[in-house]
Design a protein around this motif. Structure first.
Motif, PDB file in Angstrom:
ATOM      1  N   ALA A 191       0.822  -1.204   0.000  1.00  0.00           N
ATOM      2  CA  ALA A 191       0.000   0.000   0.000  1.00  0.00           C
ATOM      3  C   ALA A 191       0.865   1.267   0.000  1.00  0.00           C
ATOM      4  CB  ALA A 191      -0.929  -0.003   1.209  1.00  0.00           C
ATOM      5  N   LEU A 192       2.107   1.141   0.470  1.00  0.00           N
ATOM      6  CA  LEU A 192       2.993   2.306   0.521  1.00  0.00           C
ATOM      7  C   LEU A 192       3.755   2.530  -0.783  1.00  0.00           C
ATOM      8  CD1 LEU A 192       4.528   1.915   4.090  1.00  0.00           C
ATOM      9  CD2 LEU A 192       2.730   3.468   3.345  1.00  0.00           C
ATOM     10  N   LEU A 193       3.770   1.567  -1.683  1.00  0.00           N
ATOM     11  CA  LEU A 193       4.540   1.693  -2.920  1.00  0.00           C
ATOM     12  C   LEU A 193       4.151   2.907  -3.772  1.00  0.00           C
ATOM     13  CD1 LEU A 193       5.127  -1.959  -4.135  1.00  0.00           C
ATOM     14  CD2 LEU A 193       6.791  -0.306  -3.319  1.00  0.00           C
ATOM     15  N   PRO A 194       2.887   3.214  -3.960  1.00  0.00           N
ATOM     16  CA  PRO A 194       2.574   4.427  -4.746  1.00  0.00           C
ATOM     17  C   PRO A 194       3.125   5.701  -4.106  1.00  0.00           C
ATOM     18  CG  PRO A 194       0.614   3.056  -4.507  1.00  0.00           C
ATOM     19  CD  PRO A 194       1.669   2.462  -3.635  1.00  0.00           C
ATOM     20  N   TYR A 195       3.071   5.777  -2.787  1.00  0.00           N
ATOM     21  CA  TYR A 195       3.595   6.958  -2.107  1.00  0.00           C
ATOM     22  C   TYR A 195       5.113   7.035  -2.222  1.00  0.00           C
ATOM     23  CZ  TYR A 195      -1.095   7.102  -0.196  1.00  0.00           C
ATOM     24  OH  TYR A 195      -2.445   7.147  -0.071  1.00  0.00           O
ATOM     25  N   LEU A 196       5.772   5.889  -2.132  1.00  0.00           N
ATOM     26  CA  LEU A 196       7.223   5.878  -2.302  1.00  0.00           C
ATOM     27  C   LEU A 196       7.605   6.263  -3.733  1.00  0.00           C
ATOM     28  CD1 LEU A 196       8.160   2.673  -0.271  1.00  0.00           C
ATOM     29  CD2 LEU A 196       8.536   5.063   0.367  1.00  0.00           C
ATOM     30  N   TRP A 197       6.830   5.821  -4.707  1.00  0.00           N
ATOM     31  CA  TRP A 197       7.089   6.166  -6.102  1.00  0.00           C
ATOM     32  C   TRP A 197       6.915   7.675  -6.322  1.00  0.00           C
ATOM     33  CZ3 TRP A 197       9.609   4.316  -9.954  1.00  0.00           C
ATOM     34  CH2 TRP A 197       9.399   4.806 -11.230  1.00  0.00           C
ATOM     35  N   ILE A 198       5.863   8.249  -5.774  1.00  0.00           N
ATOM     36  CA  ILE A 198       5.631   9.697  -5.892  1.00  0.00           C
ATOM     37  C   ILE A 198       6.763  10.457  -5.215  1.00  0.00           C
ATOM     38  CG2 ILE A 198       4.120  11.585  -5.151  1.00  0.00           C
ATOM     39  CD1 ILE A 198       1.752   9.638  -5.562  1.00  0.00           C
ATOM     40  N   LEU A 199       7.187  10.006  -4.042  1.00  0.00           N
ATOM     41  CA  LEU A 199       8.292  10.644  -3.332  1.00  0.00           C
ATOM     42  C   LEU A 199       9.575  10.566  -4.154  1.00  0.00           C
ATOM     43  CD1 LEU A 199       9.205  12.016  -0.687  1.00  0.00           C
ATOM     44  CD2 LEU A 199       9.751   9.737   0.161  1.00  0.00           C
ATOM     45  N   PHE A 200       9.819   9.447  -4.805  1.00  0.00           N
ATOM     46  CA  PHE A 200      10.994   9.281  -5.655  1.00  0.00           C
ATOM     47  C   PHE A 200      10.945  10.246  -6.841  1.00  0.00           C
ATOM     48  CE2 PHE A 200      12.836   7.127  -9.391  1.00  0.00           C
ATOM     49  CZ  PHE A 200      14.165   7.123  -8.994  1.00  0.00           C
ATOM     50  N   MET A 201       9.785  10.366  -7.473  1.00  0.00           N
ATOM     51  CA  MET A 201       9.645  11.254  -8.633  1.00  0.00           C
ATOM     52  C   MET A 201       9.809  12.727  -8.222  1.00  0.00           C
ATOM     53  SD  MET A 201       9.417   9.209 -11.041  1.00  0.00           S
ATOM     54  CE  MET A 201       8.799   9.966 -12.488  1.00  0.00           C
ATOM     55  N   VAL A 232      12.760  15.500  -9.479  1.00  0.00           N
ATOM     56  CA  VAL A 232      12.497  16.857  -9.963  1.00  0.00           C
ATOM     57  C   VAL A 232      13.252  17.875  -9.132  1.00  0.00           C
ATOM     58  CG1 VAL A 232      10.696  18.599 -10.249  1.00  0.00           C
ATOM     59  CG2 VAL A 232      10.269  16.250 -10.965  1.00  0.00           C
ATOM     60  N   VAL A 233      13.226  17.733  -7.824  1.00  0.00           N
ATOM     61  CA  VAL A 233      13.928  18.676  -6.944  1.00  0.00           C
ATOM     62  C   VAL A 233      15.431  18.602  -7.165  1.00  0.00           C
ATOM     63  CG1 VAL A 233      14.448  19.178  -4.518  1.00  0.00           C
ATOM     64  CG2 VAL A 233      12.094  18.746  -5.227  1.00  0.00           C
ATOM     65  N   ALA A 234      15.971  17.396  -7.323  1.00  0.00           N
ATOM     66  CA  ALA A 234      17.406  17.247  -7.555  1.00  0.00           C
ATOM     67  C   ALA A 234      17.818  17.883  -8.877  1.00  0.00           C
ATOM     68  CB  ALA A 234      17.784  15.766  -7.537  1.00  0.00           C
ATOM     69  N   THR A 235      16.981  17.755  -9.896  1.00  0.00           N
ATOM     70  CA  THR A 235      17.275  18.382 -11.189  1.00  0.00           C
ATOM     71  C   THR A 235      17.283  19.898 -11.077  1.00  0.00           C
ATOM     72  OG1 THR A 235      16.233  16.517 -12.311  1.00  0.00           O
ATOM     73  CG2 THR A 235      16.551  18.527 -13.590  1.00  0.00           C
ATOM     74  N   ILE A 236      16.302  20.455 -10.391  1.00  0.00           N
ATOM     75  CA  ILE A 236      16.227  21.916 -10.224  1.00  0.00           C
ATOM     76  C   ILE A 236      17.431  22.422  -9.436  1.00  0.00           C
ATOM     77  CG2 ILE A 236      14.916  23.774  -9.117  1.00  0.00           C
ATOM     78  CD1 ILE A 236      12.372  22.191  -9.864  1.00  0.00           C
ATOM     79  N   VAL A 237      17.800  21.742  -8.367  1.00  0.00           N
ATOM     80  CA  VAL A 237      18.945  22.157  -7.558  1.00  0.00           C
ATOM     81  C   VAL A 237      20.231  22.079  -8.370  1.00  0.00           C
ATOM     82  CG1 VAL A 237      20.366  21.491  -5.563  1.00  0.00           C
ATOM     83  CG2 VAL A 237      17.880  21.612  -5.349  1.00  0.00           C
ATOM     84  N   THR A 238      20.385  21.045  -9.178  1.00  0.00           N
ATOM     85  CA  THR A 238      21.578  20.913 -10.010  1.00  0.00           C
ATOM     86  C   THR A 238      21.678  22.032 -11.030  1.00  0.00           C
ATOM     87  OG1 THR A 238      21.470  18.514  -9.751  1.00  0.00           O
ATOM     88  CG2 THR A 238      22.815  19.352 -11.552  1.00  0.00           C
ATOM     89  N   ILE A 239      20.561  22.389 -11.635  1.00  0.00           N
ATOM     90  CA  ILE A 239      20.551  23.477 -12.625  1.00  0.00           C
ATOM     91  C   ILE A 239      20.895  24.804 -11.963  1.00  0.00           C
ATOM     92  CG2 ILE A 239      19.042  24.822 -14.124  1.00  0.00           C
ATOM     93  CD1 ILE A 239      17.638  22.180 -14.826  1.00  0.00           C
ATOM     94  N   ILE A 240      20.317  25.072 -10.805  1.00  0.00           N
ATOM     95  CA  ILE A 240      20.568  26.348 -10.123  1.00  0.00           C
ATOM     96  C   ILE A 240      22.024  26.441  -9.674  1.00  0.00           C
ATOM     97  CG2 ILE A 240      20.038  27.670  -8.031  1.00  0.00           C
ATOM     98  CD1 ILE A 240      17.135  26.807  -8.381  1.00  0.00           C
ATOM     99  N   ARG A 241      22.573  25.368  -9.146  1.00  0.00           N
ATOM    100  CA  ARG A 241      23.964  25.400  -8.684  1.00  0.00           C
ATOM    101  C   ARG A 241      24.959  25.455  -9.835  1.00  0.00           C
ATOM    102  NH1 ARG A 241      25.273  23.869  -3.384  1.00  0.00           N
ATOM    103  NH2 ARG A 241      27.213  23.047  -4.243  1.00  0.00           N
ATOM    104  N   GLY A 242      24.571  25.011 -11.023  1.00  0.00           N
ATOM    105  CA  GLY A 242      25.464  24.994 -12.170  1.00  0.00           C
ATOM    106  C   GLY A 242      25.527  26.304 -12.934  1.00  0.00           C
ATOM    107  N   ARG A 243      24.671  27.248 -12.589  1.00  0.00           N
ATOM    108  CA  ARG A 243      24.673  28.532 -13.285  1.00  0.00           C
ATOM    109  C   ARG A 243      25.945  29.299 -12.959  1.00  0.00           C
ATOM    110  NH1 ARG A 243      19.248  31.041 -11.287  1.00  0.00           N
ATOM    111  NH2 ARG A 243      20.491  32.885 -11.651  1.00  0.00           N
ATOM    112  N   PRO A 244      26.432  30.097 -13.925  1.00  0.00           N
ATOM    113  CA  PRO A 244      27.634  30.891 -13.651  1.00  0.00           C
ATOM    114  C   PRO A 244      27.353  31.951 -12.584  1.00  0.00           C
ATOM    115  CG  PRO A 244      26.772  31.380 -15.842  1.00  0.00           C
ATOM    116  CD  PRO A 244      25.962  30.247 -15.286  1.00  0.00           C
ATOM    117  N   LYS A 245      28.348  32.205 -11.777  1.00  0.00           N
ATOM    118  CA  LYS A 245      28.201  33.168 -10.692  1.00  0.00           C
ATOM    119  C   LYS A 245      28.367  34.583 -11.228  1.00  0.00           C
ATOM    120  CE  LYS A 245      28.043  29.887  -7.615  1.00  0.00           C
ATOM    121  NZ  LYS A 245      27.238  28.895  -8.214  1.00  0.00           N
ATOM    122  N   LYS A 246      27.640  35.520 -10.634  1.00  0.00           N
ATOM    123  CA  LYS A 246      27.786  36.924 -11.006  1.00  0.00           C
ATOM    124  C   LYS A 246      29.065  37.473 -10.393  1.00  0.00           C
ATOM    125  CE  LYS A 246      22.883  37.951 -11.350  1.00  0.00           C
ATOM    126  NZ  LYS A 246      21.788  38.766 -10.840  1.00  0.00           N
TER     127      LYS A 246
END
Length: 65
Positions: free
Chosen positions: A3-13, A17-31
């Motif tokens: 019963a917990l598998l759908p919730y774990l799958w949503i948490l994984f997804m 998404v959060v890891a991708t956004i954080v990677t993009i933000i940290r990879g931007r050139p610094k001002k």
């Protein structure tokens, strides 16, 4: 447990998404920091942010006539 598998799958997804956004933000050139002291004077002699560029529509107005 199954019963917990759908919730774990949503948490994984959401984690992907959060890891991708954080990677993009940290990879931007610094001002580069603004220079301190007397180098902070702009072309018009004032302190602070440089003045905005002036738009010149002279050529476009001449073509309209």
């Amino acid at each position: 447990m199954y019963a917990l598998l759908p919730y774990l799958w949503i948490l994984f997804m959401v984690g992907l998404v959060v890891a991708t956004i954080v990677t993009i933000i940290r990879g931007r050139p610094k001002k580069t920091p603004a220079p301190k002291g007397t180098d902070a004077l702009t072309t018009d002699g004032s302190l602070g942010e440089p003045s905005e560029p002036v738009l010149d529509f002279g050529d476009e107005l001449a073509q309209m006539k």
